[in-house]
Every structure is written in C-alpha cells, then in structure tokens.
Write a protein that holds these residues in place. Structure first.
Motif, PDB file in Angstrom:
ATOM      1  N   LYS A  32      19.838  12.663  15.780  1.00 55.42           N
ATOM      2  CA  LYS A  32      20.183  14.101  15.491  1.00 55.42           C
ATOM      3  C   LYS A  32      20.409  14.974  16.662  1.00 55.42           C
ATOM      4  N   TYR A  33      21.210  15.754  16.706  1.00 61.97           N
ATOM      5  CA  TYR A  33      21.377  16.596  17.953  1.00 61.97           C
ATOM      6  C   TYR A  33      21.710  18.224  17.370  1.00 61.97           C
ATOM      7  N   PRO A  34      21.231  19.022  18.023  1.00 55.67           N
ATOM      8  CA  PRO A  34      21.292  20.556  17.723  1.00 55.67           C
ATOM      9  C   PRO A  34      22.601  20.930  17.977  1.00 55.67           C
ATOM     10  N   LYS A  35      22.955  22.014  17.422  1.00 59.93           N
ATOM     11  CA  LYS A  35      24.154  22.811  17.971  1.00 59.93           C
ATOM     12  C   LYS A  35      24.006  23.072  19.471  1.00 59.93           C
ATOM     13  N   ASP A  36      25.147  23.103  20.067  1.00 61.41           N
ATOM     14  CA  ASP A  36      25.511  23.423  21.517  1.00 61.41           C
ATOM     15  C   ASP A  36      24.868  22.556  22.397  1.00 61.41           C
ATOM     16  N   SER A  37      24.292  21.214  22.001  1.00 60.36           N
ATOM     17  CA  SER A  37      23.892  20.169  23.031  1.00 60.36           C
ATOM     18  C   SER A  37      24.976  19.326  23.062  1.00 60.36           C
ATOM     19  N   ILE A  38      24.910  18.703  24.536  1.00 63.02           N
ATOM     20  CA  ILE A  38      25.911  17.777  24.742  1.00 63.02           C
ATOM     21  C   ILE A  38      25.657  16.557  24.580  1.00 63.02           C
ATOM     22  N   LEU A  39      26.549  15.744  23.971  1.00 68.11           N
ATOM     23  CA  LEU A  39      26.449  14.209  23.776  1.00 68.11           C
ATOM     24  C   LEU A  39      26.850  13.431  24.784  1.00 68.11           C
ATOM     25  N   TYR A  40      27.764  13.773  25.543  1.00 65.13           N
ATOM     26  CA  TYR A  40      28.222  13.039  27.103  1.00 65.13           C
ATOM     27  C   TYR A  40      29.112  13.929  27.919  1.00 65.13           C
ATOM     28  N   TYR A  41      29.071  13.825  29.167  1.00 65.62           N
ATOM     29  CA  TYR A  41      29.936  14.252  29.909  1.00 65.62           C
ATOM     30  C   TYR A  41      30.872  13.249  30.449  1.00 65.62           C
ATOM     31  N   GLU A  42      32.114  13.882  31.125  1.00 64.18           N
ATOM     32  CA  GLU A  42      33.067  13.064  31.489  1.00 64.18           C
ATOM     33  C   GLU A  42      32.712  12.253  32.647  1.00 64.18           C
ATOM     34  N   SER A  43      33.301  10.831  32.771  1.00 63.19           N
ATOM     35  CA  SER A  43      32.839  10.015  33.556  1.00 63.19           C
ATOM     36  C   SER A  43      31.584   9.287  33.573  1.00 63.19           C
ATOM     37  N   GLU A  44      30.855   9.709  32.303  1.00 61.00           N
ATOM     38  CA  GLU A  44      29.647   8.897  32.041  1.00 61.00           C
ATOM     39  C   GLU A  44      30.086   7.582  31.314  1.00 61.00           C
ATOM     40  N   THR A  45      29.221   6.492  31.374  1.00 60.91           N
ATOM     41  CA  THR A  45      29.366   5.209  30.462  1.00 60.91           C
ATOM     42  C   THR A  45      28.228   5.180  29.518  1.00 60.91           C
ATOM     43  N   SER A  46      28.885   4.345  28.501  1.00 61.57           N
ATOM     44  CA  SER A  46      27.865   4.196  27.356  1.00 61.57           C
ATOM     45  C   SER A  46      27.759   2.466  27.065  1.00 61.57           C
ATOM     46  N   LYS A  47      26.743   2.332  26.525  1.00 63.32           N
ATOM     47  CA  LYS A  47      26.667   0.915  26.038  1.00 63.32           C
ATOM     48  C   LYS A  47      26.808   0.843  24.408  1.00 63.32           C
ATOM     49  N   ASN A  48      27.105   1.909  23.914  1.00 61.21           N
ATOM     50  CA  ASN A  48      26.699   1.968  22.512  1.00 61.21           C
ATOM     51  C   ASN A  48      28.301   2.666  21.744  1.00 61.21           C
ATOM     52  N   LEU A  49      28.697   2.266  20.652  1.00 63.44           N
ATOM     53  CA  LEU A  49      29.689   2.787  19.899  1.00 63.44           C
ATOM     54  C   LEU A  49      29.342   3.902  18.934  1.00 63.44           C
ATOM     55  N   LEU A  50      29.945   4.958  19.003  1.00 58.49           N
ATOM     56  CA  LEU A  50      29.469   6.139  18.468  1.00 58.49           C
ATOM     57  C   LEU A  50      30.312   6.828  16.974  1.00 58.49           C
ATOM     58  N   PHE A  51      29.500   6.876  16.128  1.00 56.31           N
ATOM     59  CA  PHE A  51      30.280   7.497  14.930  1.00 56.31           C
ATOM     60  C   PHE A  51      29.499   8.939  14.560  1.00 56.31           C
ATOM     61  N   LEU A  52      30.345   9.856  14.338  1.00 54.02           N
ATOM     62  CA  LEU A  52      29.796  11.083  13.766  1.00 54.02           C
ATOM     63  C   LEU A  52      29.405  11.123  12.220  1.00 54.02           C
ATOM     64  N   VAL A  53      28.195  11.192  11.738  1.00 54.67           N
ATOM     65  CA  VAL A  53      27.861  11.049  10.494  1.00 54.67           C
ATOM     66  C   VAL A  53      27.965  12.253   9.864  1.00 54.67           C
ATOM     67  N   SER A  54      27.534  13.286  10.525  1.00 51.91           N
ATOM     68  CA  SER A  54      27.576  14.741   9.854  1.00 51.91           C
ATOM     69  C   SER A  54      27.659  15.670  11.206  1.00 51.91           C
ATOM     70  N   GLY A  55      28.265  16.972  10.779  1.00 47.85           N
ATOM     71  CA  GLY A  55      28.270  18.063  11.748  1.00 47.85           C
ATOM     72  C   GLY A  55      29.615  18.056  12.330  1.00 47.85           C
ATOM     73  N   LEU A  56      29.949  18.599  13.486  1.00 47.65           N
ATOM     74  CA  LEU A  56      31.263  18.957  13.952  1.00 47.65           C
ATOM     75  C   LEU A  56      31.031  18.516  15.729  1.00 47.65           C
ATOM     76  N   LEU A  57      31.942  17.821  16.420  1.00 52.75           N
ATOM     77  CA  LEU A  57      31.837  17.983  17.668  1.00 52.75           C
ATOM     78  C   LEU A  57      33.092  18.225  18.393  1.00 52.75           C
ATOM     79  N   LYS A  58      32.944  18.879  19.602  1.00 54.22           N
ATOM     80  CA  LYS A  58      34.076  19.529  20.242  1.00 54.22           C
ATOM     81  C   LYS A  58      34.367  18.699  21.458  1.00 54.22           C
ATOM     82  N   ILE A  59      35.574  18.268  21.859  1.00 50.08           N
ATOM     83  CA  ILE A  59      35.963  17.520  22.987  1.00 50.08           C
ATOM     84  C   ILE A  59      36.728  18.146  23.890  1.00 50.08           C
ATOM     85  N   PHE A  60      36.281  18.147  25.431  1.00 52.76           N
ATOM     86  CA  PHE A  60      37.141  19.156  25.929  1.00 52.76           C
ATOM     87  C   PHE A  60      36.938  18.557  27.393  1.00 52.76           C
ATOM     88  N   LYS A  61      37.650  19.022  28.320  1.00 52.93           N
ATOM     89  CA  LYS A  61      37.687  18.702  29.914  1.00 52.93           C
ATOM     90  C   LYS A  61      37.620  20.040  30.561  1.00 52.93           C
TER      91      LYS A  61
END
Length: 221
Positions: A32-61
């Motif tokens: 779970k993530y609260p409103k206004d929190s960051i999921l990841y930043y540009e140029s980071e790497t992840s080991k996980n495949l992510l799906f949005l279950v509920s809520g809303l996510l903004k993608i930006f540069k």
C-alpha cells in the motif's frame, strides 16, 4: 488484500488456472502507498514486475531545470513496469512515478516469473500485448509534445481521457498539457462552437466524437 485475491482481480492473469495463480501469489507481495508518495525515480532499477491494483499513478519526467513534464496516468488493473527486455532480470525505470491517490501495487519477482511462466510461453502473448499498447502510448506522447498544437492537445485528452479531464482543475489540465489556462479556455470555447463538445456546469461532454477526433487525427502522420 491477499496476493491471490489481488491476482484474481487483474485481467492480465485471467487465462491462468488456479494452480498457476497460486504460483504467482507465492512470488508476489501487495503493498500500500499513500497519496503523493513516490513509487520510483527515473534511472532506478527494480527486480519486480509491478501492477497497479487500485488507485492512480502519475508518470512524469523532469527537464534540466527540474520542471515536471507529465507523460501519462496509470489506472487500476494495469501494468506499471516499462520493460525493455524480457530476458534481463533488472527492470529499468525510464521515468518517475508518483501516486496521486492512496493506492495498492502488486509486486512480482520478475526472475521467478520468467522462470515459471515466460520461459514456458505462458502469459507471453498477454505481456506482448501490454508492451505494444505502451509503445502506442509513447507514440501518442510524442505527437502530443512535439507535433500537436494546443487545440489538438486538448481534443486528444478529451477523447482519450474524458473522466480525468473533468476530474482535474482546469489549471491542472493546462499544466499537464503545457499550455496556458487562457489558451485552454479559448480551445474549449472553440471546440464547443464547432459542435465537438458541450460544457454543462463546467463538465465537458463529447457531443460529436468524429468531429473531435478530426481535430487531432492525421496530425503528424
């Protein structure tokens, strides 16, 4: 929500049987993530495949002056991750991701997912379909940012994402489309005059979808 219940509610996994869904659940977590929190930043790497279950996510540069450049929104029941390869375990983040609502995310160990499913050609077609849609989305962003004029930008957003257009304040829409609020107001009046849309108590409704699409279709093709 338990991982298995979450998986049952995401359409990407609909073709799997119960045993396969349980396998996915065994290599997954729901966070779970609260409103206004960051999921990841540009140029980071992840080991996980992510799906949005509920809520809303903004993608930006961010540009070199730290100005935000809005790219797109991700809605529930959608894959978040931007894959450049299905053979590498590291998933590169090409942009920044910020939650604009309280949200839940399904996180799947990508190495195990590849081993148990993709290497056996299970969910491969479904994954390719998502990646092709993301490629098309990128083409739309290029048009919006480099080719469309203000009228085409507004018409395109109304056509593609009317619910979000009406949900946001006009100033927020202007910021996302990189146009002035006064320009947005003039464009809305123009689209209303030509019969493409109607505005009722500040809510935009599509009146003539064909006329609305004509504003941006063929631009940059």
């Amino acid at each position: 929500m338990a991982a298995l219940d979450t998986i049952n509610n995401i359409s990407f996994f609909d073709t799997l049987n119960e045993q396969q869904k349980e396998q996915i659940a065994s290599i997954s977590l729901v966070n779970k993530y609260p409103k206004d929190s960051i999921l990841y930043y540009e140029s980071e790497t992840s080991k996980n495949l992510l799906f949005l279950v509920s809520g809303l996510l903004k993608i930006f540069k961010l540009d070199k002056f730290e100005n935000e450049i809005f790219l797109y929104h991700i809605y529930n029941n959608s894959m978040i991750s931007e894959l450049s390869s299905i053979e590498q375990n590291d998933i590169y983040c090409f942009s920044n991701a910020e939650f604009i609502e309280d949200s839940e995310v399904l996180s799947i160990n990508f190495e195990k997912f590849h081993e148990l499913f993709l290497s056996k050609n299970i969910l491969t077609i479904e994954l390719m379909e998502i990646l092709l849609k993301k490629t098309h989305q990128l083409q739309c962003i290029v048009n919006r940012e480099l080719v469309f004029d203000a009228t085409a930008k507004v018409a395109f957003m109304i056509n593609q994402d009317l619910e979000m257009f009406n949900k946001l304040k006009r100033q927020e829409v202007s910021f996302m489309l990189h146009i002035q609020p006064e320009t947005l107001s003039r464009v809305l009046k123009k689209l209303s005059r030509n019969g493409s849309i109607e505005i009722d108590n500040s809510e935009v409704k599509i009146k003539d979808k064909t006329a609305l699409e004509y504003v941006f279709k063929g631009v940059g093709v």
